[in-house]
Design a protein around this motif. Structure first.
Motif, mmCIF file in Angstrom:
data_model
loop_
_atom_site.group_PDB
_atom_site.id
_atom_site.type_symbol
_atom_site.label_atom_id
_atom_site.label_comp_id
_atom_site.label_asym_id
_atom_site.label_seq_id
_atom_site.Cartn_x
_atom_site.Cartn_y
_atom_site.Cartn_z
ATOM 1 N N ALA A 1 12.387 0.525 -13.087
ATOM 2 C CA ALA A 1 11.838 -0.359 -12.059
ATOM 3 C C ALA A 1 10.316 -0.274 -12.020
ATOM 4 N N LEU A 2 9.740 0.893 -12.292
ATOM 5 C CA LEU A 2 8.288 1.069 -12.303
ATOM 6 C C LEU A 2 7.663 0.257 -13.448
ATOM 7 N N SER A 3 8.256 0.249 -14.615
ATOM 8 C CA SER A 3 7.720 -0.515 -15.760
ATOM 9 C C SER A 3 7.723 -2.007 -15.463
ATOM 10 N N VAL A 4 8.793 -2.537 -14.903
ATOM 11 C CA VAL A 4 8.887 -3.949 -14.558
ATOM 12 C C VAL A 4 7.809 -4.325 -13.549
ATOM 13 N N ALA A 5 7.580 -3.494 -12.547
ATOM 14 C CA ALA A 5 6.571 -3.766 -11.522
ATOM 15 C C ALA A 5 5.172 -3.800 -12.115
ATOM 16 N N ARG A 6 4.889 -2.966 -13.079
ATOM 17 C CA ARG A 6 3.557 -2.961 -13.700
ATOM 18 C C ARG A 6 3.291 -4.275 -14.449
ATOM 19 N N GLU A 7 4.256 -4.794 -15.210
ATOM 20 C CA GLU A 7 4.073 -6.059 -15.933
ATOM 21 C C GLU A 7 3.853 -7.216 -14.958
ATOM 22 N N ALA A 8 4.619 -7.306 -13.897
ATOM 23 C CA ALA A 8 4.471 -8.386 -12.923
ATOM 24 C C ALA A 8 3.104 -8.317 -12.251
ATOM 25 N N ARG B 1 5.170 5.163 -5.822
ATOM 26 C CA ARG B 1 5.502 6.188 -4.797
ATOM 27 C C ARG B 1 6.952 6.626 -4.933
ATOM 28 N N ARG B 2 7.842 5.627 -5.166
ATOM 29 C CA ARG B 2 9.263 5.954 -5.303
ATOM 30 C C ARG B 2 9.485 6.873 -6.498
ATOM 31 N N THR C 1 7.260 8.867 -7.987
ATOM 32 C CA THR C 1 6.672 10.190 -7.728
ATOM 33 C C THR C 1 7.543 11.016 -6.775
ATOM 34 N N GLU C 2 7.991 10.366 -5.680
ATOM 35 C CA GLU C 2 8.783 11.070 -4.670
ATOM 36 C C GLU C 2 10.140 11.493 -5.238
ATOM 37 N N VAL C 3 10.760 10.585 -6.022
ATOM 38 C CA VAL C 3 12.069 10.923 -6.598
ATOM 39 C C VAL C 3 11.934 12.070 -7.593
ATOM 40 N N THR C 4 10.884 12.057 -8.396
ATOM 41 C CA THR C 4 10.684 13.148 -9.361
ATOM 42 C C THR C 4 10.491 14.492 -8.649
ATOM 43 N N ALA C 5 9.631 14.482 -7.607
ATOM 44 C CA ALA C 5 9.382 15.731 -6.873
ATOM 45 C C ALA C 5 10.645 16.212 -6.161
#
Length: 991
Positions: free
Chosen positions: A247-254, A784-785, A787-791
């Protein structure tokens, strides 16, 4: 512990004072307290229990009604017991709380409970010599000396009526409660509680960590925007992290595409806005020039108004000054009028000259008044001195009176002091004489104390002599019997010597006596054969008896010597007589001590009185001298005051005094001065106003106005002037700015009528901006999602790793706690405390079996069971009986009444032995058994009495409380309890 004496008053059913001598009762080691049912036998044991512990055993202790209802109102309820514990003799006195009649009026009042402990023969180490008087201290001291609590005492020393059999019939829970009261298992209960608390604490900590892991998991699912499955695993966690990264990769392209579109829309909107702004400026410049041309006539009128107002400004300033001067002239006229009124008020008509008109004349009158006042200055000082002298004269008169009173007081006190001095000298002589007699009185008290102590010991010594003589007679009889037996055995052996020699003869061998080898009739042994060993044993018994006889004789000699020594010390006097003499001697010693102690105070008081006489005599002489000086000063002062009063009467005139007349003259002079100043100011104000009026007219003419009124009409306020200047200047600036705009090169090719379309560009720009902002927000949220999920995933994995050993440790601790507390894997359902109590119960059963088998003629014995109870209840405290007749083990509750009594008595005695050992092996010299003998037959009663007789070994005293008549025939009755026919009173009858 050994009881010596019991005293009770108005206690239980006993309305009067009763005394029991346990030393006399227990002389044989076993005694019977006999009486009918309900006669009050058990009350005597209750009195002992109450004296020691402040409570009575059994259900009677729950009622807390100890006072006798038939006792006289004035007789107090109390119990006194004298006993020896661990070699320390003491006396305990208790009074229960009860209602007594009020000493005044009607009704009753509550008499509080009291307790005291007195040491006999000196206190033990660390205890006060005067004893103890606090109830709690007395209770703690008794419990510490005995080494056991009240419950243990009632189970070990006082076997109460109906109580000691309860232990036999009790179920597991009740038996556990009783054993816990008798044996200190608190430390094992603390261990059980420690495990429970530890498990609770660790469980709370583990649950906290579990909750933390659950919260981390919930936060991770919320952060990832996913629903939690029913079973969470590491695979689910990995899938969640992978989905968040995608989801993070898709958001960066958009976000990159939206940002490029927004930049193009920004450029187009900026270009259109810039062209529209140039067109607007061109249109505004043309509009400003048109408006400037239309307002030309109005601007000319405002310019004319501004020039006229500026020309009239000096005239306005001069006219304002004229107004101020006119106001000053009016104020000066008012002040002049007020000054005239002040002169008329302050200066009387007789002293006021003809009305002056000029300022110089007014000032001359003021000077004359001031000169007259100056002449009176000296007399004012004399008037003030006259007042001070009057005050001084009054003070001297009061001082004269005070000094005469002080002289009278000195005379009265000096008249009384000689008698006080004589009295103190007599008391001092008496104190000195008492001090001289003090040593002799102390010696007398010591002698009488020693004689009284010796007289008190005489009865006990006489008893000791009698006991020693009895022992000596017994020793003599025993020695005589041993001697007779030795002689009889020696004679018998001599008689049977031939048979003894014949026993050694052998056929064909010579005889050791006659030498013959033939033995036709050897001697036959008699029925009583005495060997050399028998004779030697008898001789040893005789020598041992002789030694005991000698020691008994020595003991008699020592007891008689001690008795004779005490007789000599007592000097043939009785203890009561010596007690009276000792009280008198102590009283005399106390009186002499008090007198001797007062010697120093009396000497100090005598010195004080003598010093006071001397000091008061000197002070009286000083007062007489002060009184003479006071009277001389007062006479001189009166003469001076009369002469000064004549001069002051002439100077004050009609005024109260000279100072008042002088103040009157000074006030008049000041009023004329004020009037002169006011009149001069008025003349000056009139002159200046006329001059200013001529100056205003000149200013108007020079400004070009026909008159002053035209100039004032053309004048304007400063704000209006500023407004006109600002409007004209603003119009000039607006015209210049508009022409400058039209001259700009960038506006030369523009048409003012041109229309630039900005709205379409602005709408496209808004759409691109909103899209860019939404994609940026989505990208930030995705970052943020992620980073937070990883932590959270890392923390969750760490928490799972830490929970594994904690879960295992808690499971182990929980299982161990259940075992210690009699649950879980504990097959017998025995807690640690129950296990310890089971061991104590096993000891009790072993200690009781010897007596039970003997009293039941070998039929019964106790069997301890540590099996679990029914339906999983706790076990370990079972107590059954083994019946040897059947070989079966059966419950103790199946025993008959008499068998239950035997079993209960054996169990109580065994329990007493174990409790005594548990409390430190305390020596218990006294034991009471209350009732239960009526259930026994004659043979069983014999066995029980034989068992109780064994308890007397070592000097123990056993007291039986019963109404059974057969016991009365077998045991000497030392104390009988009898109740009156109407049941109202109880009395003790010594046997």
């Amino acid at each position: 512990m050994r009881l010596h004496r019991l005293e009770l008053t108005a206690f239980g059913p006993y309305p009067r004072s009763e005394t029991i001598d346990f030393d006399e009762l227990g002389a044989d080691g076993l005694f019977l307290l006999h009486g009918d049912t309900g006669a009050g036998k058990t009350t005597l044991l209750d009195a002992v229990a109450y004296a020691l512990f402040g409570a009575v055993p059994g259900a009677r202790g729950e009622v807390k009604r100890l006072r006798c209802d038939a006792a006289a109102p004035e007789l107090g309820t109390e119990v006194v017991v004298e006993l020896t514990i661990g070699g320390q003799r003491l006396r305990v006195h208790r009074r229960p709380e009860y209602e007594r009649p009020k000493r005044r009026g009607e009704g009753t009042t509550k008499s509080p409970a009291k307790a005291s402990l007195t040491w006999i023969g000196g206190p033990p180490s660390g205890q006060p010599a005067e004893g103890l008087t606090r109830i709690d201290e007395v209770g703690r001291t008794i419990q510490r000396l005995l080494g056991m609590s009240a419950e243990q005492f009632f189970q070990v020393v006082l076997l109460p009526q109906g109580e000691f059999a309860r232990f036999l019939r009790a179920d597991t829970a009740e038996r556990e409660q009783l054993l816990e009261r008798l044996f200190d298992t608190g430390r094992f209960a603390e261990v059980e509680q420690w495990f429970r608390d530890r498990r609770t604490e660790r469980g709370r900590q583990l649950e906290t960590r579990r909750q933390a892991a659950r919260e981390l998991l919930a936060r991770l699912a919320q952060a990832a925007g996913m629903e939690l499955p029913e079973e969470v695993s590491a695979d689910w966690l990995g899938d969640t992290e992978e989905a968040v990264d995608t989801a993070l990769s898709v958001a960066r392209e958009a976000e990159a595409q939206a940002r490029a579109e927004r930049e193009r829309a920004d450029a187009e909107l900026a270009a259109r806005q810039e062209r529209a702004e140039r067109v607007r400026r061109l249109r505004q410049a043309h509009a400003e020039l048109a408006r400037f041309a239309a307002e030309a006539e109005a601007r000319e009128l405002r310019s004319t108004e501004l020039v006229a107002a500026r020309a009239a400004a000096p005239v306005v300033t001069a006219h304002a000054q004229l107004d101020r001067l006119a106001q000053q002239r009016s104020a000066a006229a008012e002040r002049e009028s007020a000054a005239v009124s002040t002169v008329e008020q302050r200066v009387g008509a007789a002293d006021r000259p003809a009305e002056p008109a000029r300022v110089a004349e007014l000032r001359e009158v003021a000077g004359q008044l001031r000169e007259t006042a100056g002449e009176l200055s000296a007399l004012v000082a004399e008037a003030e001195q006259q007042e001070r002298d009057q005050t001084r004269a009054h003070e001297l008169s009061e001082l004269d009176t005070t000094l005469r009173e002080r002289l009278n007081a000195f005379d009265d006190r000096l008249a009384a002091l000689p008698a006080r001095r004589t009295e103190l000298r007599e008391q001092l002589d008496a104190a000195a004489e008492a001090e001289a007699r003090l040593d002799a009185a102390g010696v007398k008290v010591e002698e009488l104390t020693e004689q009284h102590r010796a007289a008190q010991e005489l009865p006990e010594l006489a008893e000791a002599v009698r006991a020693a003589e009895d022992q000596a007679r017994l020793a003599i009889d025993e020695h005589q019997r041993a001697r007779d037996r030795s002689q009889e055995l020696r004679a018998s052996r001599l008689d049977g010597m031939a048979a003894e020699l014949a026993a050694d003869l052998t056929a064909g061998e010579p005889c050791t006596v006659c030498g013959s080898s033939e033995h036709p009739r050897p001697a036959e042994p008699s029925l009583l054969v005495v060997s050399e060993a028998n004779e030697r044993e008898a001789e040893q018994d005789e020598r041992a008896a002789a030694d005991r006889r000698e020691r008994a004789g020595q003991a008699v000699h020592e007891a008689q010597s001690r008795q004779q020594q005490m007789l000599e010390r007592a000097a043939g006097q009785q203890a009561e007589q010596l007690r009276g003499l000792l009280v008198e001697a102590k009283a005399e010693l106390d009186r002499l001590s008090e007198l001797a102690k007062a010697r120093t105070e009396l000497a100090s008081a005598l010195r004080s009185v003598e010093e006071e006489i001397e000091a008061r005599t000197e002070r009286r002489a000083a007062v007489e001298r002060e009184l003479a000086g006071t009277r001389a000063e007062l006479d001189t002062l009166h003469r001076t005051m009369r002469e000064r009063a004549e001069r002051l009467a002439v100077a004050r005139g009609d005024h109260p005094d000279v100072a008042a007349r002088r103040a009157y003259l000074l006030a008049g002079a000041e009023s004329y001065d004020v009037l002169a100043e006011a009149r001069a100011a008025l003349e000056e104000a009139v002159r200046r106003a006329a001059e200013q009026r001529r100056a205003v007219e000149t200013e108007a003419t020079e400004a070009g106005f026909p008159g002053v009124s035209e100039a004032l009409a053309a004048a304007r306020e400063p704000a209006r002037l500023a407004e006109l200047e600002r409007e004209l200047h603003a119009a000039q600036l607006a015209e210049a700015a508009a022409r400058a705009v039209l001259a700009e090169p960038e506006l030369a090719d523009l048409d003012p009528a041109q229309d630039v379309d900005i709205e379409a560009a602005r709408e496209r720009h808004t759409r691109c901006r909103e899209l860019a902002e939404s994609t940026v927000a989505a990208l930030r949220a995705a970052e943020r999602r992620a980073t937070e999920v990883t932590a959270l995933a890392e923390r969750l994995r760490a928490e799972w790793r830490a929970l594994e050993p904690a879960e295992a440790e808690f499971a182990e601790l929980s299982a161990l706690t259940d075992v210690v507390n009699g649950r879980g894997q504990n097959a017998r359902k025995m807690s640690l405390r129950s296990y310890v109590l089971a061991a104590r119960l096993e000891e009790v059963a072993v200690a009781a079996n010897g007596r039970l088998r003997r009293m039941s003629r070998g039929r019964y014995s106790f069997v301890h069971s540590d099996a679990a109870g029914a339906r999983g209840t706790r076990g370990g405290l079972g107590l059954d009986v083994l019946d040897d007749y059947t070989g079966k083990v059966r419950p103790a509750k199946t025993l008959s009444g008499g068998e239950s009594f035997l079993a209960s008595l054996a169990l109580a005695l065994g329990l007493a032995d174990v409790v005594a050992a548990e409390t430190g092996g305390a020596l218990l010299d006294t034991l009471f058994i209350d009732e239960g003998f009526g259930t026994l037959d004659a043979d069983a009663l014999d066995v029980v009495l034989d068992t109780l007789d064994e308890l007397r070994a070592g000097g123990r005293v056993v007291g039986l409380v019963s109404h059974v008549e057969e016991l009365r025939q077998r045991i000497p009755v030392r104390l009988r309890v009898r109740k009156a026919r109407d049941g109202s009173t109880v009395e003790l009858i010594k046997g």
